[in-house]
Design a protein around this motif. Sequence first.
Motif, short mmCIF file in Angstrom:
data_model
loop_
_atom_site.label_atom_id
_atom_site.label_comp_id
_atom_site.label_asym_id
_atom_site.label_seq_id
_atom_site.Cartn_x
_atom_site.Cartn_y
_atom_site.Cartn_z
N ILE A 30 -8.49 -6.06 1.61
CA ILE A 30 -9.01 -5.11 1.04
C ILE A 30 -9.16 -3.87 2.19
O ILE A 30 -8.91 -2.75 2.01
CB ILE A 30 -10.14 -5.42 0.28
N ILE A 31 -10.06 -4.17 3.18
CA ILE A 31 -10.52 -3.14 4.17
C ILE A 31 -9.32 -2.42 4.65
O ILE A 31 -9.32 -1.26 4.67
CB ILE A 31 -11.57 -3.99 4.98
N ILE A 32 -8.49 -3.25 5.48
CA ILE A 32 -7.47 -2.69 6.23
C ILE A 32 -6.63 -1.73 5.62
O ILE A 32 -6.01 -0.71 5.80
CB ILE A 32 -6.87 -3.65 7.14
N ASN A 33 -6.21 -2.47 4.29
CA ASN A 33 -5.38 -1.86 3.40
C ASN A 33 -5.81 -0.63 2.76
O ASN A 33 -5.01 0.44 2.46
CB ASN A 33 -4.71 -2.47 2.44
N VAL A 34 -6.89 -0.51 2.27
CA VAL A 34 -7.67 0.69 1.66
C VAL A 34 -7.85 1.81 2.63
O VAL A 34 -7.46 3.05 2.44
CB VAL A 34 -9.23 0.53 0.90
N LEU A 35 -7.91 1.39 3.98
CA LEU A 35 -8.13 2.37 4.97
C LEU A 35 -6.71 3.00 5.58
O LEU A 35 -6.40 4.15 5.63
CB LEU A 35 -8.73 1.70 6.40
N TYR A 36 -5.87 2.15 5.38
CA TYR A 36 -4.30 2.54 5.62
C TYR A 36 -3.90 3.40 4.40
O TYR A 36 -3.20 4.37 4.86
CB TYR A 36 -3.44 1.16 5.70
N GLY A 37 -4.45 3.31 3.15
CA GLY A 37 -4.03 3.76 2.08
C GLY A 37 -4.62 5.27 2.34
O GLY A 37 -3.90 6.49 1.89
N ILE A 38 -5.72 5.47 2.64
CA ILE A 38 -6.48 6.57 2.87
C ILE A 38 -5.61 7.66 4.01
O ILE A 38 -5.44 8.59 3.93
CB ILE A 38 -7.98 6.55 3.07
N ILE A 39 -5.25 6.99 5.05
CA ILE A 39 -4.67 7.69 6.11
C ILE A 39 -3.17 8.06 5.49
O ILE A 39 -2.75 9.04 5.77
CB ILE A 39 -4.45 6.58 7.31
N LEU A 40 -2.66 7.17 4.80
CA LEU A 40 -1.20 7.50 4.19
C LEU A 40 -1.44 8.78 3.33
O LEU A 40 -0.79 9.64 3.31
CB LEU A 40 -0.87 6.34 3.43
N THR A 78 0.85 -1.25 -0.15
CA THR A 78 0.12 -0.02 0.17
C THR A 78 0.82 1.32 -0.04
O THR A 78 0.43 2.32 -0.62
CB THR A 78 -0.88 -0.09 1.13
N SER A 79 2.05 1.18 0.75
CA SER A 79 2.80 2.26 0.69
C SER A 79 3.67 2.71 -0.52
O SER A 79 3.71 3.91 -0.90
CB SER A 79 3.89 2.19 2.01
N PHE A 80 3.69 1.68 -1.46
CA PHE A 80 4.05 1.71 -2.71
C PHE A 80 3.33 2.95 -3.64
O PHE A 80 3.91 3.52 -4.21
CB PHE A 80 4.51 0.58 -3.50
N ILE A 81 1.95 2.57 -3.38
CA ILE A 81 0.91 3.37 -4.19
C ILE A 81 1.30 4.78 -3.78
O ILE A 81 1.25 5.62 -4.73
CB ILE A 81 -0.23 2.80 -4.01
N PHE A 82 1.24 5.18 -2.57
CA PHE A 82 1.31 6.61 -2.18
C PHE A 82 2.70 7.18 -2.27
O PHE A 82 2.93 8.33 -2.01
CB PHE A 82 0.60 6.44 -0.89
N ILE A 83 3.77 6.42 -2.35
CA ILE A 83 5.22 7.10 -2.44
C ILE A 83 5.47 7.26 -3.86
O ILE A 83 6.58 8.04 -4.28
CB ILE A 83 6.19 6.32 -1.40
N TYR A 84 4.96 6.61 -4.81
CA TYR A 84 5.35 6.63 -6.29
C TYR A 84 5.55 8.19 -6.56
O TYR A 84 6.44 8.54 -7.26
CB TYR A 84 4.61 5.90 -7.02
N PRO A 85 4.35 9.22 -6.39
CA PRO A 85 4.45 10.49 -6.91
C PRO A 85 5.87 11.29 -6.20
O PRO A 85 6.18 12.01 -6.79
CB PRO A 85 3.34 11.01 -6.42
#
Length: 157
Positions: free
Chosen positions: A133-143, A31-38
Amino acid sequence: MAYILLVISFIMELVFSNILPNILTPLFLITSFIFIYPLFKKNNQNFFIVCTICGLFYDIITNSIFLNTICFGITSGFIILLYSYLKYNIFNSSLINLIIIIIYRIISYLLLCIIDYINFNWFKLLESIYNSIIINVLYGIILFLAINLFSKMKKNS
């Protein structure tokens, strides 16, 4: 900042995977990969290398032989591809997170089937996807919110 986030996500995943019940499977590092790519400013090669190295460390810690190295490398390619079509915002990043979780689960499951570690079972594959899905999407939104808040604070200082 990206590397600090990866380390925090890695540690959190190790901790939470021992605390949470089997119905919630954290994939915080993916999940962190998705949000650090930018944050890599479209330096795709460096992003791919970082993700693959994270997979190697993950394999060392979890005692799996190159499974995550391969899976993380492949999923980083999908992240790069998806961001070439979608802008970075909370909705698109959450959508990419959902897609990447599904792709990662399918790839890792198929690799385990190919090496004959497990037998293919649609129910088990679907269960592994929805458990993540649930925990990682929530973590992604927080990230997403935390990265944007940090970026705004950095710009203002």
